[in-house]
Each structure stands twice: as structure tokens, then as C-alpha cells.
Design an enzyme around this catalytic site. Structure first.
Site, mmCIF file in Angstrom:
data_model
loop_
_atom_site.group_PDB
_atom_site.id
_atom_site.type_symbol
_atom_site.label_atom_id
_atom_site.label_comp_id
_atom_site.label_asym_id
_atom_site.label_seq_id
_atom_site.Cartn_x
_atom_site.Cartn_y
_atom_site.Cartn_z
ATOM 1 N N HIS A 42 29.452 1.721 73.522
ATOM 2 C CA HIS A 42 28.541 2.020 73.282
ATOM 3 C C HIS A 42 27.427 3.219 73.537
ATOM 4 O O HIS A 42 27.104 4.432 73.317
ATOM 5 C CB HIS A 42 27.363 0.879 73.155
ATOM 6 C CG HIS A 42 26.649 0.649 72.152
ATOM 7 N ND1 HIS A 42 25.894 1.721 70.631
ATOM 8 C CD2 HIS A 42 25.045 0.996 72.410
ATOM 9 C CE1 HIS A 42 25.210 1.218 70.313
ATOM 10 N NE2 HIS A 42 24.271 1.147 71.067
ATOM 11 N N TRP A 43 28.312 3.938 74.941
ATOM 12 C CA TRP A 43 27.166 4.986 75.972
ATOM 13 C C TRP A 43 28.408 6.217 75.381
ATOM 14 O O TRP A 43 28.339 6.368 76.084
ATOM 15 C CB TRP A 43 27.439 4.636 77.511
ATOM 16 C CG TRP A 43 25.864 3.770 77.331
ATOM 17 C CD1 TRP A 43 25.232 3.902 76.681
ATOM 18 C CD2 TRP A 43 25.445 3.734 78.858
ATOM 19 N NE1 TRP A 43 23.954 3.795 77.633
ATOM 20 C CE2 TRP A 43 23.666 3.406 78.650
ATOM 21 C CE3 TRP A 43 25.767 2.924 80.009
ATOM 22 C CZ2 TRP A 43 23.437 2.310 79.497
ATOM 23 C CZ3 TRP A 43 26.044 2.378 80.524
ATOM 24 C CH2 TRP A 43 23.982 2.616 80.465
#
Length: 283
Positions: A261-262
Site C-alpha cells: 500500500h506504500w
């Protein structure tokens, strides 16, 4: 060099103050970086490297959102991510006006993607290009274990719990362990504040409404949009970005393998190339 200042705006008839982190030379055009909703999240914890790297090229703005970090935490905040994000988007538009921005390119991470879409719908002439990164707001998406963990974090608001949550943000913890430990230390200073807790609980009030974007709304956005998503995202599924790419008429989709997600933290070089290519008209 990053400078951090406080900027006050009017929204919903009241005064709100942003803690604004910026790089680059001020001018009529800016790139606005919109962070996500994790506990203790701030503009810098999401975007410090990116705005440092790109400050020679653009006027980069990375505010703490209303209800996060050192920006205003309303005493009686809207209940639910939908109403709270409506307030945040309105305040962000007022911030751009206060800074004299005539054209803003919007870079939205997770919750920040929802804010970018709300802003674009409200003020299309102010918005240039849009990058949605792991954006929320797609309908009919399952609530992942990672997102459930994020929402319910304050059931046990400890550094160990935060580290466990952030482990779910990345594809491979081992090369990211130092980064995760640093972010945990930075965010715990905020997590333990009562105003931060109040804003988090209001945002994720289970009885509060959420906001999803319909195909009809997305079809009315003519802007160039790049949807970027980590293939191995355990917070928001890749299907969310596919939904946006399918319904935004001028959108492209870029999926990064071995990425959670990063995106901007796990693969910063790739992310910066995509962002620069979008803004400069090369992709």
C-alpha cells in the site's frame, strides 16, 4: 529544504488551521500531496522523501489533513469518513485559494485519493492532473483485514500494534524494517494525543456514512488521471484502481509488482518517474 508553517482558512463557517509542509518556489502552479488515514499519519510521514526530491522541479505542498497531525482537530468532528472528508476537501480548496494557487495537480494516497476526487468534482477548473495511489472510494470493495486493523487501531493503541499494522502496508518487511521503525516512532507522538484519537474515532465511526464514487460521477471528470496501485496491497485491493481506471474517461492504470500500500515509500524512484511523467505530459 522543507519548510513547515501554519495556514488558517475558513470552512463550514469556522476557522481551521493547516500545518503545511512545502518545498520549491511559490508560483501560480503547485503539486498538492494528500496523505492517507493511518493512525498518526501526517503530510511528512507520507511524503517527506518525495517532496524533498521534487522540490527543485515543482512547488510541492504536503499538509497535515484536518483531523491529522498538527492541523486542526475539530472539537465536534463530522461522524463518518464521508462527512469528514467533505470538510477536509472544502478546507483544502480554501487552502489553495489562500496560497494563491491557480492550478493544482493532486496526488492522493488512499484516503487522499478520495479527497482528490472530491476536490476535482467541486472545482474542476482549479485542478490540473491527478494521480490516485491505492485510492479508496470504489464501491463494493471488501474490507480487508489490514483496513479493519487500521479502523480498529484504538482498541489497543500501542507501538507494537502500530508496527503490526504498518507491516501490513508493505510487501516485504525485511528491507523496510528500518523505515517502519522510524515511522512508528514518529507517529506514536501523535497517536497518544487525545485530539488525534478523537479525530480517528470520528472518521471511522461505524455508524457514520462512507462515500463512494459512482460511474456517472467519474465519467464527468475529464482530467488526465493516473491510477497507481501496488499489486500486493493488503489494505485496498487492486480492483479499486481498476474500477477508477475503467470509469474515468481519461485515465491510465499502472500496477507495481512486489509492492503493498506504500507505493511512494516502497518504490520511490518508480513513483517519482510516474508522477513527473504525468505532470510533464510524458505519459
Amino acid at each position: 529544504m522543507i519548510t513547515s508553517t501554519d495556514v488558517s482558512v475558513k470552512a463550514r463557517g469556522g476557522e481551521l488551521t493547516f500545518r503545511l509542509h512545502e518545498t520549491g518556489e511559490r508560483g501560480p502552479e503547485a503539486v498538492l500531496f494528500l496523505h492517507g488515514s493511518g493512525p498518526g499519519a501526517t503530510g511528512l510521514s507520507n511524503w517527506e522523501r518525495i517532496i524533498t526530491d521534487l522540490g527543485h522541479r515543482y512547488w510541492c505542498l504536503a499538509p497535515d489533513q484536518i483531523g491529522f497531525g498538527d492541523s486542526t482537530h475539530p472539537l465536534d468532528p463530522p461522524r463518518g469518513m464521508g462527512p469528514f472528508n467533505d470538510l477536509r476537501a472544502e478546507a483544502l480548496l480554501a487552502l489553495l485559494d489562500a496560497l494563491g494557487v491557480e492550478k493544482a495537480h493532486l496526488i492522493g494516497n488512499s484516503m487522499g485519493g478520495q479527497l482528490a476526487l472530491l476536490m476535482t468534482l467541486a472545482r474542476p477548473d482549479l485542478v490540473g492532473k491527478v494521480l490516485l495511489m491505492g485510492s479508496g472510494g470504489a464501491p463494493d470493495m471488501p474490507v480487508s483485514p489490514g483496513l479493519k486493523h487500521l479502523r480498529e487501531f484504538y482498541a489497543s493503541p500501542s507501538a507494537e500494534n502500530l508496527r503490526g499494522l504498518l507491516n501490513e502496508f508493505v510487501y516485504d518487511l525485511e528491507p523496510m524494517r528500518g523505515t517502519v521503525d522510524r515511522v512508528v516512532a514518529e507517529r506514536m507522538e501523535y497517536v497518544n494525543r487525545e485530539d488525534v484519537r478523537r479525530s480517528h474515532k470520528a472518521s471511522f465511526d461505524p455508524d457514520g456514512p462512507r462515500r463512494f464514487f459512482t460511474p456517472e460521477e467519474l465519467a464527468a471528470i475529464p482530467h488526465e488521471v493516473l491510477c497507481v496501485h501496488g499489486r500486493d496491497d493488503r489494505i485496498i485491493p487492486v480492483a479499486a484502481s481498476r474500477y477508477f481506471a475503467d470509469h474515468l474517461p481519461n485515465a491510465n492504470l499502472y500496477v507495481i509488482g512486489q509492492c503493498g500500500h506504500w507505493t511512494q515509500i516502497e518504490h520511490p524512484e518508480t513513483f517519482e518517474k510516474l508522477l513527473v511523467g504525468l505532470i510533464d505530459g510524458r505519459i
